[in-house]
Design a protein around this motif. Structure first.
Motif, PDB file in Angstrom:
ATOM      1  N   ARG A 155       2.206  11.656  10.044  1.00  0.00           N
ATOM      2  CA  ARG A 155       2.216  12.052   8.638  1.00  0.00           C
ATOM      3  C   ARG A 155       1.433  11.076   7.766  1.00  0.00           C
ATOM      4  N   SER A 156       1.419   9.818   8.161  1.00  0.00           N
ATOM      5  CA  SER A 156       0.752   8.785   7.364  1.00  0.00           C
ATOM      6  C   SER A 156      -0.706   8.578   7.762  1.00  0.00           C
ATOM      7  N   GLY A 157      -1.141   9.265   8.807  1.00  0.00           N
ATOM      8  CA  GLY A 157      -2.506   9.079   9.275  1.00  0.00           C
ATOM      9  C   GLY A 157      -2.722   7.752   9.978  1.00  0.00           C
ATOM     10  N   LEU A 158      -1.647   7.197  10.545  1.00  0.00           N
ATOM     11  CA  LEU A 158      -1.746   5.920  11.233  1.00  0.00           C
ATOM     12  C   LEU A 158      -1.385   6.060  12.710  1.00  0.00           C
ATOM     13  N   ASP A 159      -1.637   7.212  13.286  1.00  0.00           N
ATOM     14  CA  ASP A 159      -1.424   7.440  14.706  1.00  0.00           C
ATOM     15  C   ASP A 159      -2.613   6.892  15.494  1.00  0.00           C
ATOM     16  N   TYR A 160      -2.437   6.750  16.792  1.00  0.00           N
ATOM     17  CA  TYR A 160      -3.478   6.168  17.636  1.00  0.00           C
ATOM     18  C   TYR A 160      -4.750   7.002  17.624  1.00  0.00           C
ATOM     19  N   GLU A 189      -4.212   0.662 -10.897  1.00  0.00           N
ATOM     20  CA  GLU A 189      -3.945   1.662 -11.942  1.00  0.00           C
ATOM     21  C   GLU A 189      -3.449   2.964 -11.330  1.00  0.00           C
ATOM     22  N   GLN A 190      -3.980   3.317 -10.174  1.00  0.00           N
ATOM     23  CA  GLN A 190      -3.584   4.554  -9.488  1.00  0.00           C
ATOM     24  C   GLN A 190      -2.313   4.368  -8.659  1.00  0.00           C
ATOM     25  N   LYS A 191      -1.751   3.156  -8.660  1.00  0.00           N
ATOM     26  CA  LYS A 191      -0.535   2.811  -7.904  1.00  0.00           C
ATOM     27  C   LYS A 191      -0.709   3.017  -6.405  1.00  0.00           C
ATOM     28  N   VAL A 192      -1.894   2.675  -5.939  1.00  0.00           N
ATOM     29  CA  VAL A 192      -2.171   2.678  -4.494  1.00  0.00           C
ATOM     30  C   VAL A 192      -1.695   1.362  -3.888  1.00  0.00           C
ATOM     31  N   ILE A 193      -1.876   0.267  -4.655  1.00  0.00           N
ATOM     32  CA  ILE A 193      -1.438  -1.051  -4.207  1.00  0.00           C
ATOM     33  C   ILE A 193      -0.461  -1.640  -5.229  1.00  0.00           C
ATOM     34  N   LEU A 200       0.846  -1.189   0.000  1.00  0.00           N
ATOM     35  CA  LEU A 200       0.000   0.000   0.000  1.00  0.00           C
ATOM     36  C   LEU A 200       0.883   1.242   0.000  1.00  0.00           C
ATOM     37  N   ASP A 201       0.528   2.214  -0.822  1.00  0.00           N
ATOM     38  CA  ASP A 201       1.229   3.496  -0.831  1.00  0.00           C
ATOM     39  C   ASP A 201       0.416   4.467   0.014  1.00  0.00           C
ATOM     40  N   LEU A 202       0.862   4.683   1.231  1.00  0.00           N
ATOM     41  CA  LEU A 202       0.101   5.497   2.174  1.00  0.00           C
ATOM     42  C   LEU A 202       0.077   6.975   1.806  1.00  0.00           C
ATOM     43  N   SER A 203       0.915   7.382   0.863  1.00  0.00           N
ATOM     44  CA  SER A 203       0.901   8.788   0.451  1.00  0.00           C
ATOM     45  C   SER A 203      -0.266   9.097  -0.490  1.00  0.00           C
ATOM     46  N   LYS A 204      -0.911   8.066  -1.007  1.00  0.00           N
ATOM     47  CA  LYS A 204      -2.049   8.257  -1.907  1.00  0.00           C
ATOM     48  C   LYS A 204      -3.327   8.474  -1.094  1.00  0.00           C
ATOM     49  N   PRO A 205      -4.146   9.452  -1.460  1.00  0.00           N
ATOM     50  CA  PRO A 205      -5.391   9.702  -0.715  1.00  0.00           C
ATOM     51  C   PRO A 205      -6.284   8.465  -0.641  1.00  0.00           C
ATOM     52  N   GLN A 206      -6.294   7.655  -1.709  1.00  0.00           N
ATOM     53  CA  GLN A 206      -7.168   6.480  -1.731  1.00  0.00           C
ATOM     54  C   GLN A 206      -6.756   5.444  -0.679  1.00  0.00           C
ATOM     55  N   LYS A 265      -6.265   5.899   2.370  1.00  0.00           N
ATOM     56  CA  LYS A 265      -7.015   6.122   3.617  1.00  0.00           C
ATOM     57  C   LYS A 265      -8.282   5.280   3.650  1.00  0.00           C
ATOM     58  N   THR A 266      -8.911   5.097   2.480  1.00  0.00           N
ATOM     59  CA  THR A 266     -10.106   4.260   2.412  1.00  0.00           C
ATOM     60  C   THR A 266      -9.772   2.813   2.728  1.00  0.00           C
ATOM     61  N   VAL A 267      -8.644   2.354   2.191  1.00  0.00           N
ATOM     62  CA  VAL A 267      -8.207   0.985   2.452  1.00  0.00           C
ATOM     63  C   VAL A 267      -7.901   0.802   3.946  1.00  0.00           C
ATOM     64  N   ILE A 268      -7.144   1.732   4.512  1.00  0.00           N
ATOM     65  CA  ILE A 268      -6.792   1.651   5.926  1.00  0.00           C
ATOM     66  C   ILE A 268      -8.046   1.655   6.794  1.00  0.00           C
ATOM     67  N   SER A 269      -8.985   2.523   6.464  1.00  0.00           N
ATOM     68  CA  SER A 269     -10.214   2.616   7.254  1.00  0.00           C
ATOM     69  C   SER A 269     -10.949   1.281   7.302  1.00  0.00           C
ATOM     70  N   LYS A 270     -11.084   0.626   6.151  1.00  0.00           N
ATOM     71  CA  LYS A 270     -11.791  -0.655   6.130  1.00  0.00           C
ATOM     72  C   LYS A 270     -11.007  -1.737   6.865  1.00  0.00           C
ATOM     73  N   LEU A 271      -9.681  -1.727   6.737  1.00  0.00           N
ATOM     74  CA  LEU A 271      -8.861  -2.697   7.455  1.00  0.00           C
ATOM     75  C   LEU A 271      -8.992  -2.514   8.965  1.00  0.00           C
ATOM     76  N   VAL A 272      -8.905  -1.266   9.417  1.00  0.00           N
ATOM     77  CA  VAL A 272      -8.956  -0.981  10.854  1.00  0.00           C
ATOM     78  C   VAL A 272     -10.324  -1.326  11.432  1.00  0.00           C
ATOM     79  N   GLN A 273     -11.372  -1.134  10.651  1.00  0.00           N
ATOM     80  CA  GLN A 273     -12.719  -1.472  11.124  1.00  0.00           C
ATOM     81  C   GLN A 273     -12.839  -2.958  11.436  1.00  0.00           C
TER      82      GLN A 273
END
Length: 398
Positions: A107-112, A394-398, A75-81, A83-91
Protein backbone atom coordinates in the motif's frame (compact mmCIF):
# COMPACT_ATOMS: atom_id res chain seq x y z
CA UNK A 1 42.34 5.80 11.86
CA UNK A 2 40.89 2.60 10.36
CA UNK A 3 37.58 2.75 8.56
CA UNK A 4 34.64 1.12 10.25
CA UNK A 5 33.63 -2.27 8.79
CA UNK A 6 30.48 -1.01 7.01
CA UNK A 7 31.57 2.58 6.42
CA UNK A 8 30.38 3.75 3.01
CA UNK A 9 27.18 1.67 3.01
CA UNK A 10 23.81 3.38 3.32
CA UNK A 11 20.90 1.66 5.06
CA UNK A 12 17.28 2.81 5.00
CA UNK A 13 15.19 1.55 7.90
CA UNK A 14 11.42 1.72 7.65
CA UNK A 15 10.63 -0.09 10.86
CA UNK A 16 9.11 0.18 14.29
CA UNK A 17 9.40 -1.28 17.77
CA UNK A 18 12.39 -3.66 17.98
CA UNK A 19 12.98 -6.21 15.20
CA UNK A 20 13.95 -4.02 12.23
CA UNK A 21 15.55 -1.35 14.47
CA UNK A 22 17.81 -4.06 15.96
CA UNK A 23 19.11 -5.06 12.53
CA UNK A 24 19.79 -1.50 11.40
CA UNK A 25 21.35 -0.58 14.76
CA UNK A 26 23.84 -3.42 14.43
CA UNK A 27 24.78 -2.22 10.94
CA UNK A 28 25.02 1.33 12.25
CA UNK A 29 27.31 0.25 15.07
CA UNK A 30 29.67 -1.06 12.39
CA UNK A 31 29.73 2.18 10.47
CA UNK A 32 26.82 2.07 8.04
CA UNK A 33 24.96 5.33 7.43
CA UNK A 34 21.54 4.34 8.75
CA UNK A 35 18.59 6.59 7.94
CA UNK A 36 15.44 5.82 9.94
CA UNK A 37 12.18 6.77 8.24
CA UNK A 38 9.29 7.58 10.60
CA UNK A 39 5.74 8.75 9.99
CA UNK A 40 5.71 12.54 10.16
CA UNK A 41 3.02 12.59 12.90
CA UNK A 42 3.02 9.32 14.85
CA UNK A 43 6.65 8.21 14.58
CA UNK A 44 7.96 4.95 15.99
CA UNK A 45 5.55 3.86 18.77
CA UNK A 46 8.49 2.74 20.93
CA UNK A 47 9.08 6.45 21.63
CA UNK A 48 6.11 6.42 24.00
CA UNK A 49 6.78 3.21 25.89
CA UNK A 50 8.36 4.81 28.97
CA UNK A 51 5.24 6.86 29.60
CA UNK A 52 3.19 3.67 29.29
CA UNK A 53 5.23 2.23 32.17
CA UNK A 54 4.41 5.29 34.24
CA UNK A 55 7.79 6.98 33.86
CA UNK A 56 7.82 10.73 34.45
CA UNK A 57 11.40 11.33 33.25
CA UNK A 58 10.45 12.14 29.66
CA UNK A 59 13.07 9.69 28.43
CA UNK A 60 12.53 7.30 25.54
CA UNK A 61 14.66 4.44 26.82
CA UNK A 62 13.47 1.61 24.54
CA UNK A 63 13.67 3.83 21.49
CA UNK A 64 17.11 5.05 22.58
CA UNK A 65 18.31 1.50 23.19
CA UNK A 66 17.53 0.27 19.67
CA UNK A 67 18.15 3.36 17.57
CA UNK A 68 21.65 4.59 18.34
CA UNK A 69 24.01 5.33 15.44
CA UNK A 70 21.18 6.40 13.12
CA UNK A 71 19.92 9.55 11.51
CA UNK A 72 16.19 10.17 11.49
CA UNK A 73 13.77 11.67 8.99
CA UNK A 74 9.99 11.99 8.92
CA UNK A 75 7.82 11.36 5.89
CA UNK A 76 4.11 10.97 5.15
CA UNK A 77 4.06 8.09 2.70
CA UNK A 78 0.41 8.71 1.85
CA UNK A 79 1.39 11.91 0.03
CA UNK A 80 2.18 11.51 -3.70
CA UNK A 81 5.27 13.71 -3.30
CA UNK A 82 6.72 11.17 -0.85
CA UNK A 83 7.36 8.79 -3.75
CA UNK A 84 9.89 11.27 -5.15
CA UNK A 85 11.69 11.38 -1.81
CA UNK A 86 11.70 7.58 -1.50
CA UNK A 87 12.97 7.19 -5.06
CA UNK A 88 15.97 9.44 -4.44
CA UNK A 89 16.74 7.77 -1.11
CA UNK A 90 16.57 4.27 -2.60
CA UNK A 91 18.81 5.28 -5.50
CA UNK A 92 21.55 6.12 -2.97
CA UNK A 93 20.96 3.13 -0.66
CA UNK A 94 22.59 -0.28 -0.37
CA UNK A 95 20.07 -1.76 2.04
CA UNK A 96 16.39 -1.32 2.90
CA UNK A 97 15.06 -2.88 6.13
CA UNK A 98 11.46 -3.18 7.24
CA UNK A 99 9.25 -5.14 9.63
CA UNK A 100 5.96 -3.75 8.33
CA UNK A 101 3.48 -6.30 7.00
CA UNK A 102 3.46 -7.05 3.28
CA UNK A 103 0.04 -5.43 2.79
CA UNK A 104 1.34 -2.20 4.38
CA UNK A 105 4.48 -2.27 2.23
CA UNK A 106 2.37 -2.81 -0.92
CA UNK A 107 0.00 0.00 0.00
CA UNK A 108 2.89 2.35 0.72
CA UNK A 109 4.84 1.52 -2.42
CA UNK A 110 7.74 0.18 -0.37
CA UNK A 111 7.56 -3.48 -1.43
CA UNK A 112 10.58 -5.28 -2.88
CA UNK A 113 9.26 -5.37 -6.43
CA UNK A 114 8.78 -1.59 -6.51
CA UNK A 115 12.07 -0.63 -4.85
CA UNK A 116 14.20 -3.15 -6.75
CA UNK A 117 13.10 -1.50 -10.01
CA UNK A 118 14.44 1.81 -8.71
CA UNK A 119 17.70 0.18 -7.55
CA UNK A 120 18.31 -3.36 -8.87
CA UNK A 121 21.34 -3.76 -6.59
CA UNK A 122 19.33 -3.02 -3.45
CA UNK A 123 19.42 -5.53 -0.60
CA UNK A 124 15.83 -5.57 0.69
CA UNK A 125 15.44 -7.16 4.13
CA UNK A 126 12.06 -7.91 5.65
CA UNK A 127 11.24 -9.34 9.08
CA UNK A 128 7.81 -10.94 9.18
CA UNK A 129 5.87 -12.43 12.06
CA UNK A 130 5.29 -15.98 10.87
CA UNK A 131 6.83 -16.06 7.38
CA UNK A 132 5.72 -14.69 4.02
CA UNK A 133 3.72 -17.77 2.98
CA UNK A 134 0.64 -19.41 4.43
CA UNK A 135 -2.80 -18.26 5.60
CA UNK A 136 -1.41 -16.06 8.39
CA UNK A 137 1.45 -14.50 6.47
CA UNK A 138 0.04 -10.99 6.78
CA UNK A 139 -1.36 -10.94 10.30
CA UNK A 140 -0.04 -8.64 13.02
CA UNK A 141 2.58 -10.40 15.11
CA UNK A 142 4.48 -9.33 18.19
CA UNK A 143 7.28 -10.85 20.18
CA UNK A 144 5.05 -12.36 22.87
CA UNK A 145 2.75 -13.91 20.28
CA UNK A 146 5.67 -15.45 18.43
CA UNK A 147 7.05 -16.87 21.67
CA UNK A 148 3.79 -18.74 22.07
CA UNK A 149 3.59 -19.84 18.43
CA UNK A 150 7.19 -21.12 18.46
CA UNK A 151 6.62 -23.21 21.65
CA UNK A 152 9.22 -21.16 23.55
CA UNK A 153 6.63 -19.88 26.04
CA UNK A 154 5.99 -23.49 27.14
CA UNK A 155 9.65 -24.12 27.98
CA UNK A 156 10.23 -21.70 30.86
CA UNK A 157 8.31 -22.98 33.89
CA UNK A 158 6.27 -26.14 34.56
CA UNK A 159 3.19 -24.20 35.70
CA UNK A 160 2.34 -23.07 32.17
CA UNK A 161 3.35 -20.65 29.43
CA UNK A 162 5.17 -17.42 30.22
CA UNK A 163 6.85 -14.81 28.07
CA UNK A 164 10.61 -14.89 28.13
CA UNK A 165 11.69 -11.29 28.48
CA UNK A 166 13.15 -9.11 27.15
CA UNK A 167 11.77 -9.24 23.58
CA UNK A 168 13.84 -12.27 22.69
CA UNK A 169 12.10 -12.99 19.38
CA UNK A 170 12.35 -9.43 18.11
CA UNK A 171 16.02 -9.16 19.01
CA UNK A 172 17.05 -12.54 17.59
CA UNK A 173 15.12 -11.86 14.38
CA UNK A 174 16.94 -8.55 14.08
CA UNK A 175 20.30 -10.26 14.55
CA UNK A 176 19.38 -12.86 11.90
CA UNK A 177 18.33 -10.09 9.52
CA UNK A 178 21.66 -8.31 10.02
CA UNK A 179 23.49 -11.57 9.30
CA UNK A 180 21.42 -12.08 6.16
CA UNK A 181 22.04 -8.51 4.99
CA UNK A 182 25.82 -8.72 5.35
CA UNK A 183 25.79 -12.08 3.53
CA UNK A 184 23.70 -10.58 0.71
CA UNK A 185 26.15 -7.68 0.45
CA UNK A 186 28.98 -10.19 0.01
CA UNK A 187 26.99 -11.97 -2.71
CA UNK A 188 26.36 -8.63 -4.41
CA UNK A 189 30.06 -7.86 -4.33
CA UNK A 190 30.70 -11.19 -6.06
CA UNK A 191 27.75 -11.33 -8.48
CA UNK A 192 26.63 -7.71 -8.75
CA UNK A 193 23.04 -8.56 -7.86
CA UNK A 194 20.67 -7.28 -5.23
CA UNK A 195 18.11 -9.56 -3.62
CA UNK A 196 15.42 -9.93 -0.99
CA UNK A 197 16.42 -11.26 2.43
CA UNK A 198 13.75 -12.57 4.76
CA UNK A 199 13.53 -13.83 8.31
CA UNK A 200 10.66 -14.05 10.80
CA UNK A 201 10.02 -14.01 14.51
CA UNK A 202 8.74 -17.59 14.28
CA UNK A 203 11.73 -19.02 12.39
CA UNK A 204 14.19 -17.13 14.57
CA UNK A 205 12.67 -18.36 17.83
CA UNK A 206 12.49 -21.92 16.50
CA UNK A 207 16.16 -21.77 15.48
CA UNK A 208 17.00 -20.36 18.91
CA UNK A 209 15.58 -23.60 20.33
CA UNK A 210 17.66 -25.91 18.12
CA UNK A 211 18.90 -27.96 21.08
CA UNK A 212 15.35 -28.70 22.23
CA UNK A 213 14.00 -29.24 18.72
CA UNK A 214 16.83 -31.67 17.93
CA UNK A 215 16.09 -33.67 21.06
CA UNK A 216 12.37 -33.71 20.26
CA UNK A 217 12.34 -34.33 16.51
CA UNK A 218 15.60 -36.21 15.95
CA UNK A 219 16.05 -38.04 19.22
CA UNK A 220 12.35 -38.48 20.12
CA UNK A 221 13.32 -37.36 23.62
CA UNK A 222 10.62 -35.55 25.61
CA UNK A 223 11.57 -31.97 26.45
CA UNK A 224 9.76 -30.07 29.18
CA UNK A 225 10.48 -27.31 31.70
CA UNK A 226 12.40 -28.57 34.71
CA UNK A 227 11.29 -27.46 38.20
CA UNK A 228 14.13 -26.12 40.33
CA UNK A 229 13.05 -28.32 43.21
CA UNK A 230 12.95 -31.46 41.03
CA UNK A 231 15.85 -31.15 38.59
CA UNK A 232 17.19 -34.06 36.57
CA UNK A 233 20.62 -33.10 37.90
CA UNK A 234 20.96 -31.32 41.26
CA UNK A 235 24.36 -30.04 40.13
CA UNK A 236 22.77 -28.38 37.12
CA UNK A 237 20.61 -26.09 39.19
CA UNK A 238 20.34 -22.77 41.06
CA UNK A 239 20.33 -22.19 44.81
CA UNK A 240 19.63 -19.20 47.04
CA UNK A 241 22.29 -18.22 49.56
CA UNK A 242 22.07 -16.55 52.98
CA UNK A 243 22.40 -13.03 51.55
CA UNK A 244 19.48 -13.59 49.18
CA UNK A 245 21.79 -13.89 46.17
CA UNK A 246 21.66 -16.87 43.84
CA UNK A 247 24.40 -19.24 42.77
CA UNK A 248 24.46 -21.18 39.51
CA UNK A 249 25.77 -24.76 39.45
CA UNK A 250 26.56 -26.12 35.99
CA UNK A 251 28.09 -29.58 36.07
CA UNK A 252 26.44 -31.76 33.40
CA UNK A 253 29.17 -34.41 33.99
CA UNK A 254 27.76 -34.81 37.46
CA UNK A 255 29.38 -38.07 38.53
CA UNK A 256 32.82 -36.63 37.83
CA UNK A 257 32.18 -33.77 40.29
CA UNK A 258 29.96 -35.55 42.83
CA UNK A 259 32.69 -36.57 45.34
CA UNK A 260 34.22 -33.08 45.52
CA UNK A 261 30.79 -31.48 45.61
CA UNK A 262 29.81 -33.62 48.59
CA UNK A 263 33.01 -32.60 50.36
CA UNK A 264 32.45 -28.91 49.65
CA UNK A 265 28.87 -29.03 50.89
CA UNK A 266 29.67 -31.10 53.99
CA UNK A 267 27.51 -34.02 52.87
CA UNK A 268 30.18 -36.69 52.43
CA UNK A 269 27.90 -39.09 54.29
CA UNK A 270 25.56 -38.94 51.27
CA UNK A 271 28.26 -39.64 48.68
CA UNK A 272 27.61 -43.39 48.55
CA UNK A 273 24.00 -43.28 49.70
CA UNK A 274 22.06 -45.66 47.39
CA UNK A 275 19.62 -42.83 46.61
CA UNK A 276 22.37 -40.50 45.38
CA UNK A 277 25.40 -42.59 44.36
CA UNK A 278 25.15 -41.84 40.61
CA UNK A 279 23.45 -39.42 38.26
CA UNK A 280 20.59 -41.80 37.41
CA UNK A 281 19.43 -42.46 40.97
CA UNK A 282 20.03 -38.84 41.93
CA UNK A 283 17.61 -37.84 39.17
CA UNK A 284 14.96 -40.11 40.65
CA UNK A 285 15.52 -38.70 44.13
CA UNK A 286 16.37 -35.12 43.23
CA UNK A 287 13.56 -33.55 45.24
CA UNK A 288 14.87 -35.15 48.43
CA UNK A 289 18.42 -34.02 47.66
CA UNK A 290 17.41 -30.44 46.85
CA UNK A 291 15.57 -30.31 50.18
CA UNK A 292 18.93 -31.15 51.79
CA UNK A 293 20.94 -28.67 49.71
CA UNK A 294 18.60 -25.68 49.97
CA UNK A 295 19.09 -25.06 53.73
CA UNK A 296 22.83 -25.69 53.41
CA UNK A 297 23.20 -23.04 50.71
CA UNK A 298 20.99 -20.74 52.82
CA UNK A 299 23.47 -20.99 55.70
CA UNK A 300 26.27 -18.95 54.06
CA UNK A 301 26.44 -15.87 51.85
CA UNK A 302 27.10 -16.39 48.16
CA UNK A 303 30.70 -15.17 48.15
CA UNK A 304 31.53 -17.85 50.73
CA UNK A 305 30.01 -20.59 48.59
CA UNK A 306 31.79 -19.28 45.51
CA UNK A 307 35.12 -19.57 47.31
CA UNK A 308 34.39 -23.01 48.80
CA UNK A 309 33.03 -24.59 45.64
CA UNK A 310 35.82 -23.21 43.45
CA UNK A 311 38.40 -24.54 45.90
CA UNK A 312 36.86 -27.97 45.32
CA UNK A 313 36.96 -27.66 41.53
CA UNK A 314 33.22 -27.23 41.01
CA UNK A 315 31.86 -25.39 37.95
CA UNK A 316 29.74 -22.56 39.30
CA UNK A 317 28.96 -18.90 38.75
CA UNK A 318 26.94 -16.01 40.13
CA UNK A 319 23.46 -15.06 38.94
CA UNK A 320 23.21 -11.34 38.30
CA UNK A 321 20.26 -9.02 38.30
CA UNK A 322 20.38 -5.93 36.08
CA UNK A 323 21.53 -3.79 38.99
CA UNK A 324 24.56 -6.08 39.40
CA UNK A 325 25.85 -5.74 35.84
CA UNK A 326 27.68 -2.38 36.15
CA UNK A 327 29.81 -3.81 38.96
CA UNK A 328 30.56 -7.14 37.30
CA UNK A 329 34.33 -7.31 36.66
CA UNK A 330 33.87 -9.00 33.27
CA UNK A 331 31.33 -6.39 32.16
CA UNK A 332 33.73 -3.65 33.24
CA UNK A 333 36.85 -5.18 31.69
CA UNK A 334 35.18 -5.75 28.32
CA UNK A 335 33.17 -2.49 28.33
CA UNK A 336 29.89 -4.35 27.90
CA UNK A 337 27.95 -1.32 29.16
CA UNK A 338 29.58 1.46 27.11
CA UNK A 339 28.92 4.98 28.33
CA UNK A 340 27.97 7.90 26.14
CA UNK A 341 27.41 11.60 26.78
CA UNK A 342 23.82 12.03 25.64
CA UNK A 343 22.84 15.60 24.76
CA UNK A 344 19.59 15.35 26.74
CA UNK A 345 20.11 12.62 29.33
CA UNK A 346 23.73 13.21 30.35
CA UNK A 347 26.12 10.29 30.68
CA UNK A 348 24.21 7.04 30.17
CA UNK A 349 25.00 3.37 29.70
CA UNK A 350 24.09 1.57 26.48
CA UNK A 351 23.78 -2.16 25.77
CA UNK A 352 26.97 -3.59 24.25
CA UNK A 353 28.03 -4.15 20.68
CA UNK A 354 28.00 -7.98 20.69
CA UNK A 355 30.75 -8.48 18.07
CA UNK A 356 34.25 -7.03 18.32
CA UNK A 357 36.80 -6.46 15.53
CA UNK A 358 40.50 -6.19 16.28
CA UNK A 359 41.37 -3.91 13.34
CA UNK A 360 38.08 -2.14 12.57
CA UNK A 361 36.02 -1.96 15.78
CA UNK A 362 32.53 -0.52 15.82
CA UNK A 363 31.82 2.77 17.52
CA UNK A 364 29.04 4.38 19.50
CA UNK A 365 29.01 7.57 17.43
CA UNK A 366 25.62 9.17 17.98
CA UNK A 367 22.50 8.78 20.15
CA UNK A 368 19.11 7.87 18.73
CA UNK A 369 17.78 10.68 16.55
CA UNK A 370 15.25 13.19 17.78
CA UNK A 371 11.97 13.11 15.88
CA UNK A 372 12.75 14.25 12.32
CA UNK A 373 16.14 15.58 13.41
CA UNK A 374 17.98 14.95 10.14
CA UNK A 375 15.20 15.38 7.58
CA UNK A 376 16.57 18.51 5.94
CA UNK A 377 20.16 17.27 6.11
CA UNK A 378 19.36 13.97 4.37
CA UNK A 379 17.12 15.52 1.72
CA UNK A 380 19.83 18.01 0.81
CA UNK A 381 22.31 15.14 0.49
CA UNK A 382 20.14 13.26 -2.01
CA UNK A 383 19.69 16.32 -4.21
CA UNK A 384 16.66 18.32 -3.08
CA UNK A 385 16.91 22.08 -2.92
CA UNK A 386 15.89 24.27 0.01
CA UNK A 387 12.92 25.45 -2.04
CA UNK A 388 11.76 21.87 -2.60
CA UNK A 389 12.21 21.05 1.07
CA UNK A 390 10.18 24.12 2.06
CA UNK A 391 7.44 22.99 -0.31
CA UNK A 392 7.46 19.50 1.24
CA UNK A 393 6.98 21.08 4.66
CA UNK A 394 4.13 23.25 3.46
CA UNK A 395 2.46 20.22 1.84
CA UNK A 396 3.02 18.21 5.08
CA UNK A 397 5.08 15.59 3.30
CA UNK A 398 7.87 15.93 5.87
Amino acid sequence: MSKLPLEGYRVLEWGLWIAAPTASMMLGDLGADVIKIEHRVTGDPSRGLDAGYGSKTGRQSLYEGFNRNKRGITLDLSKPQAKTVISKLVQTADVFITNFRQSVADRSGLDYETLSKINPKLIYAVITGYGSKGPEADIRAFDGLAQGRSALAMQAIPEGPVWVRPALGDTVAGINAAFGIVTALLVRQRDGKGQKVETSLLSSLMFQQTSNLALHFIGSIPVAPIPRTRPTNVMLNMYRCADGKWINLYMPEADRFWPNFCKAMGIEHLRDDPRFKDIWVRAQNSEALVSVLDPIFASKPRHEWIRILKEHGCVIDIINDYADLPGDPQVIANNYLPEFDHPNYGRIKYPPMPVEFSATPGQLRRPAPEFGQHTEEVLLEVGFSWEEIAAFKEQKVI
